[in-house]
Design a protein around this motif. Structure first.
Motif, short mmCIF file in Angstrom:
data_model
loop_
_atom_site.label_atom_id
_atom_site.label_comp_id
_atom_site.label_asym_id
_atom_site.label_seq_id
_atom_site.Cartn_x
_atom_site.Cartn_y
_atom_site.Cartn_z
N HIS A 104 53.03 -9.95 -17.13
CA HIS A 104 53.01 -11.37 -16.77
C HIS A 104 52.24 -12.21 -17.78
O HIS A 104 52.53 -13.39 -17.95
CB HIS A 104 52.43 -11.55 -15.35
CG HIS A 104 50.98 -11.22 -15.23
ND1 HIS A 104 50.53 -9.95 -14.97
CD2 HIS A 104 49.88 -12.00 -15.31
CE1 HIS A 104 49.22 -9.96 -14.90
NE2 HIS A 104 48.79 -11.18 -15.11
N ILE A 111 50.80 -14.17 -12.04
CA ILE A 111 51.17 -13.71 -10.70
C ILE A 111 50.86 -14.82 -9.70
O ILE A 111 49.73 -15.26 -9.57
CB ILE A 111 50.40 -12.43 -10.33
CG1 ILE A 111 50.75 -11.30 -11.31
CG2 ILE A 111 50.72 -12.01 -8.90
CD1 ILE A 111 52.20 -10.89 -11.30
N GLU A 231 55.21 -2.35 -13.30
CA GLU A 231 56.08 -2.93 -14.33
C GLU A 231 57.31 -2.06 -14.56
O GLU A 231 58.42 -2.57 -14.74
CB GLU A 231 55.30 -3.13 -15.63
CG GLU A 231 54.25 -4.22 -15.55
CD GLU A 231 53.52 -4.43 -16.87
OE1 GLU A 231 54.04 -3.97 -17.92
OE2 GLU A 231 52.45 -5.04 -16.87
N TRP A 234 59.58 -2.76 -11.86
CA TRP A 234 60.18 -4.09 -12.07
C TRP A 234 61.33 -4.00 -13.07
O TRP A 234 62.39 -4.57 -12.85
CB TRP A 234 59.11 -5.06 -12.57
CG TRP A 234 59.61 -6.47 -12.75
CD1 TRP A 234 59.69 -7.44 -11.80
CD2 TRP A 234 60.09 -7.06 -13.97
NE1 TRP A 234 60.18 -8.61 -12.34
CE2 TRP A 234 60.44 -8.40 -13.67
CE3 TRP A 234 60.26 -6.59 -15.27
CZ2 TRP A 234 60.95 -9.27 -14.64
CZ3 TRP A 234 60.78 -7.45 -16.24
CH2 TRP A 234 61.11 -8.77 -15.92
N GLU A 329 53.19 -2.91 -6.16
CA GLU A 329 52.96 -4.26 -6.66
C GLU A 329 54.21 -4.86 -7.31
O GLU A 329 54.19 -5.98 -7.80
CB GLU A 329 51.79 -4.26 -7.64
CG GLU A 329 50.46 -3.94 -6.95
CD GLU A 329 49.34 -3.61 -7.92
OE1 GLU A 329 49.54 -3.76 -9.14
OE2 GLU A 329 48.26 -3.20 -7.45
N ALA A 332 55.36 -8.42 -6.05
CA ALA A 332 54.67 -9.57 -6.64
C ALA A 332 55.26 -9.91 -8.01
O ALA A 332 55.40 -11.09 -8.35
CB ALA A 332 53.17 -9.28 -6.76
N LEU A 333 55.62 -8.89 -8.78
CA LEU A 333 56.22 -9.14 -10.09
C LEU A 333 57.61 -9.76 -9.95
O LEU A 333 57.98 -10.66 -10.71
CB LEU A 333 56.30 -7.84 -10.89
CG LEU A 333 54.98 -7.28 -11.44
CD1 LEU A 333 55.22 -5.94 -12.12
CD2 LEU A 333 54.34 -8.26 -12.41
N SER A 336 57.24 -13.35 -9.32
CA SER A 336 56.51 -14.13 -10.32
C SER A 336 57.11 -14.15 -11.71
O SER A 336 57.03 -15.18 -12.40
CB SER A 336 55.06 -13.61 -10.42
OG SER A 336 54.41 -13.60 -9.18
#
Length: 342
Positions: A104, A111, A231, A234, A329, A332-333, A336
């Motif tokens: 990010h 985030i 990540e 993601w 997590e 959240a990625l 964002s």
């Protein structure tokens, strides 16, 4: 012993100075991984495990020698030398990527703080995509792809990622391999792993069809310099959700289903959660339950808990403060960080 000490000094500098770790990830790692992966691609089996076993064998052999010869000084020097080389090779070969700037920051997308309405909007669109991909992939037509074709498609998508996202370049010789000790990995719940010594992506042979595309894209992200597990999730989500194949798209949405479920459980009221649950295609929930039971049947409980404990410490020791929670997590990625394919 001078060379590994110099390498360890460089590793320490990367740990202390993030710009140096960024330079490693962008310039040094792509070159090293290209060389290592070119060599390892020449053989069909996993070189990573052989290297680790070789280090272990030398360690044990030194113990045998000291028992025979009573030469404790030589024993300690040899063991320290082996340990220094093992650690230096791990970090120089890949591990310094743990110390680079997070995704990010690289794309200048902080985030976002949690927003109830934003999450609900995401939940609606995600559920629609999840259900649609399930229906398409289970429509009765042949929607499967071979592992080779999946990797080819993933390489094509990864090659289109803008430079600011900070990935290494996919190479034509990159290939997916399967571990020699596959049953052990199934016993501790490891679906795949990145080999830091010879730049090899390893996939568990027991992966279920709906898990395979996502896990393959996840491990390939690690090969392209991604260390953070959230990540890597993601990236796998982005790559698979933009596939032309419905089964691969379903793998994207299905593989983050448990994370979305946990977030929804925390955010929504009980009535709202049950209403959302009812909106999810029953087949998806059946798949999730079947997957859980399948891996549970293969687990070696004591070894699994031991591995999870030490892996959690390993992640925290490499700057992933949330440890195993880092995997979750990914939501959240997704909320964002802008997709590189849109």
């Amino acid at each position: 012993m001078v060379i590994p000490l110099l390498l360890l000094a460089f590793i320490l500098l990367c740990r202390l100075f993030q710009p140096l770790a960024d330079a490693y990830a962008l310039h040094i790692y792509p070159l090293l991984s290209s060389i290592f992966s070119l060599v390892s691609s020449a053989v069909p089996f996993c070189l990573e495990e052989i290297i680790v076993l070789a280090f272990a064998a030398f360690f044990i052999w030194n113990i045998v020698k000291v028992i025979r010869n009573k030469n404790w000084k030589t024993f300690f020097l040899n063991e320290i030398w082996l340990l220094l080389w093992f650690v230096a090779w791990f970090y120089i070969g890949w591990g310094i990527n743990y110390f680079r700037s997070p995704l990010h920051q690289r794309v200048e997308a902080p985030i976002a703080r949690f927003d109830n309405e934003v999450f609900r909007s995401f939940l609606d669109s995600y559920t629609e995509d999840l259900n649609a991909s399930y229906e398409e992939s289970h429509s009765g037509s042949d929607s499967g792809m071979s592992a080779k074709m999946m990797l080819k498609e993933a390489k094509s998508l990864y090659s289109k990622v803008p430079e600011r996202y900070g990935l290494a370049t996919p190479r034509s010789w990159h290939r997916v391999k399967y571990p020699l000790l596959n049953r052990m990995y199934s016993g501790i719940g490891v679906l795949g792993f990145m080999g830091p010594f010879m730049a090899e992506s390893q996939l568990n042979r027991d992966l279920q069809p709906m898990q395979f595309p996502f896990t393959q894209a996840h491990e390939y992200a690690h090969l392209l310099s991604v260390s953070n597990e959230a990540e890597a999730n993601w990236w796998a989500y982005q790559v698979c959700s933009h596939s032309e194949n419905p089964a691969v798209r379903y793998s994207a949405f299905f593989s983050v289903f448990s994370y979305v479920w946990n977030n929804a459980r925390r955010v929504l009221s009980e009535q709202e959660f049950q209403e959302w649950r009812a909106s999810v295609c029953p087949g998806v929930i059946d798949n999730a339950n079947a997957e859980t039971e399948f891996w549970r049947s293969l687990r070696w409980d004591l070894l699994d808990r031991t591995q999870e404990f030490f892996y959690n410490l390993y992640l925290k020791g490499n700057g992933i403060s949330s440890g195993m929670q880092n995997y979750s997590e990914v939501v959240a990625l997704i909320l964002s960080v802008p997709s590189p394919f849109e």
